[in-house]
Design a protein around this motif. Sequence first.
Motif, short mmCIF file in Angstrom:
data_model
loop_
_atom_site.label_atom_id
_atom_site.label_comp_id
_atom_site.label_asym_id
_atom_site.label_seq_id
_atom_site.Cartn_x
_atom_site.Cartn_y
_atom_site.Cartn_z
N VAL A 52 5.80 11.50 -1.67
CA VAL A 52 5.64 10.16 -2.23
C VAL A 52 4.99 9.22 -1.22
CG1 VAL A 52 6.90 8.14 -3.08
CG2 VAL A 52 7.53 10.43 -3.88
N LEU A 53 5.40 9.32 0.04
CA LEU A 53 4.81 8.47 1.08
C LEU A 53 3.31 8.72 1.23
CD1 LEU A 53 7.51 8.62 3.92
CD2 LEU A 53 7.10 6.76 2.30
N GLY A 54 2.90 9.97 1.05
CA GLY A 54 1.51 10.32 1.25
C GLY A 54 0.65 10.26 0.01
N GLY A 55 1.23 9.85 -1.11
CA GLY A 55 0.45 9.75 -2.33
C GLY A 55 0.21 11.06 -3.03
N LEU A 56 0.91 12.12 -2.62
CA LEU A 56 0.81 13.39 -3.32
C LEU A 56 1.65 13.38 -4.59
CD1 LEU A 56 1.06 15.85 -0.29
CD2 LEU A 56 -0.98 15.35 -1.64
N ASP A 57 2.59 12.46 -4.65
CA ASP A 57 3.44 12.28 -5.83
C ASP A 57 3.65 10.78 -5.99
OD1 ASP A 57 5.05 12.82 -7.97
OD2 ASP A 57 6.70 13.70 -6.82
N ARG A 58 3.92 10.38 -7.21
CA ARG A 58 4.14 8.95 -7.48
C ARG A 58 5.64 8.68 -7.67
NH1 ARG A 58 -0.55 6.06 -8.89
NH2 ARG A 58 -2.39 7.36 -9.28
N PRO A 59 6.13 7.56 -7.16
CA PRO A 59 7.55 7.24 -7.34
C PRO A 59 7.86 6.88 -8.79
CG PRO A 59 6.42 5.39 -6.33
CD PRO A 59 5.42 6.50 -6.40
N THR A 60 9.07 7.18 -9.20
CA THR A 60 9.55 6.75 -10.51
C THR A 60 9.84 5.25 -10.51
OG1 THR A 60 10.54 8.94 -10.79
CG2 THR A 60 11.26 7.22 -12.31
N ALA A 61 10.31 4.78 -9.38
CA ALA A 61 10.58 3.35 -9.19
C ALA A 61 10.31 2.99 -7.74
CB ALA A 61 12.02 3.02 -9.57
N GLY A 62 10.10 1.71 -7.48
CA GLY A 62 9.76 1.26 -6.14
C GLY A 62 8.29 1.43 -5.87
N ARG A 63 7.88 1.18 -4.64
CA ARG A 63 6.46 1.30 -4.31
C ARG A 63 6.27 1.69 -2.86
NH1 ARG A 63 3.70 -4.67 -3.73
NH2 ARG A 63 5.14 -5.58 -2.20
N VAL A 64 5.07 2.22 -2.58
CA VAL A 64 4.68 2.61 -1.23
C VAL A 64 3.43 1.83 -0.87
CG1 VAL A 64 3.86 4.48 0.25
CG2 VAL A 64 5.64 4.93 -1.45
N LEU A 65 3.47 1.17 0.29
CA LEU A 65 2.34 0.39 0.78
C LEU A 65 1.74 1.08 2.00
CD1 LEU A 65 3.92 -3.18 0.63
CD2 LEU A 65 2.35 -2.17 -1.02
N LEU A 66 0.44 1.33 1.95
CA LEU A 66 -0.30 1.83 3.11
C LEU A 66 -1.21 0.69 3.55
CD1 LEU A 66 -1.00 4.09 5.03
CD2 LEU A 66 -2.62 4.96 3.35
N GLY A 67 -0.83 0.05 4.64
CA GLY A 67 -1.48 -1.21 4.99
C GLY A 67 -1.17 -2.22 3.90
N ASP A 68 -2.21 -2.80 3.31
CA ASP A 68 -2.01 -3.78 2.23
C ASP A 68 -2.14 -3.16 0.84
OD1 ASP A 68 -1.68 -5.89 4.04
OD2 ASP A 68 -3.85 -6.21 4.19
N ASP A 69 -2.40 -1.86 0.78
CA ASP A 69 -2.62 -1.21 -0.50
C ASP A 69 -1.33 -0.63 -1.08
OD1 ASP A 69 -5.39 -1.67 -0.57
OD2 ASP A 69 -5.76 0.07 0.72
N ASP A 70 -1.06 -1.00 -2.31
CA ASP A 70 0.09 -0.45 -3.04
C ASP A 70 -0.37 0.84 -3.71
OD1 ASP A 70 2.17 0.17 -4.73
OD2 ASP A 70 2.21 -1.76 -5.76
#
Length: 232
Positions: A52-70
């Motif tokens: 999820v942190l690496g964008g290989l999977d998407r979270p069901t809830a919440g979000r991951v920010l890489l720099g300013d990108d959600d």
Amino acid sequence: MTTLRAEAVTRVYEGRGEAVTAVADVSLDVAPGELVVVTGRSGAGKTTLLNVLGGLDRPTAGRVLLGDDDLSSLDDDALAAVRRDRVGYVFQSFGLIPVLSAAENVEVPLRLQRVPAEERDARVAEALELVGLAGHAAQRPYELSGGQQQRVGIARALAARPSVLLADEPTGQLDSGTAATVMGLITELVHAKGVGAVVTTHDANLVKRADRVVELHDGRVTRISAPAPTGR
């Protein structure tokens, strides 16, 4: 400054009429040059969290920010570009292409980025030098030891100059001495290059090299701490 941030991330899988929560309400910040080690028993949710942190999977809830990108807001093409250009992955199984040489394996992400040939050659040579394999550029994976193969994997991840490095049990297939060497290399490179890194491991000895330790149990963070000073 934060390179990577997880905000109340949850990942639920549906199967056979039953929902399984692999990661539950995890929040985490990773700074540039910081090595965060995630520990926990098998099934604790470490790999799911990393995906999820690496964008290989998407979270069901919440979000991951890489720099300013959600990452949760990106479409598939944009997310693939983020994974290609800004995230480096190191896998337990090494993930090398058997028919390619060490140099050619390191070059793969640079070709995907369409880096010009002259710059590719320079960055491949630099990455192999960093991991101590400058003299093994022409060798194929089967001609290398397990530790050398993992170092090629690290070189490949770093050649793309990511802002985040994610490693899933990178020493899981190595003996204890080689594992210590590889983890020492990851630690040194993360600090030297200013890359934010998240590494999962079962090995208590490797935990001692971390800047912070995140303990997972049944997908939840039960503790975030720094290792004992004697381990540094």
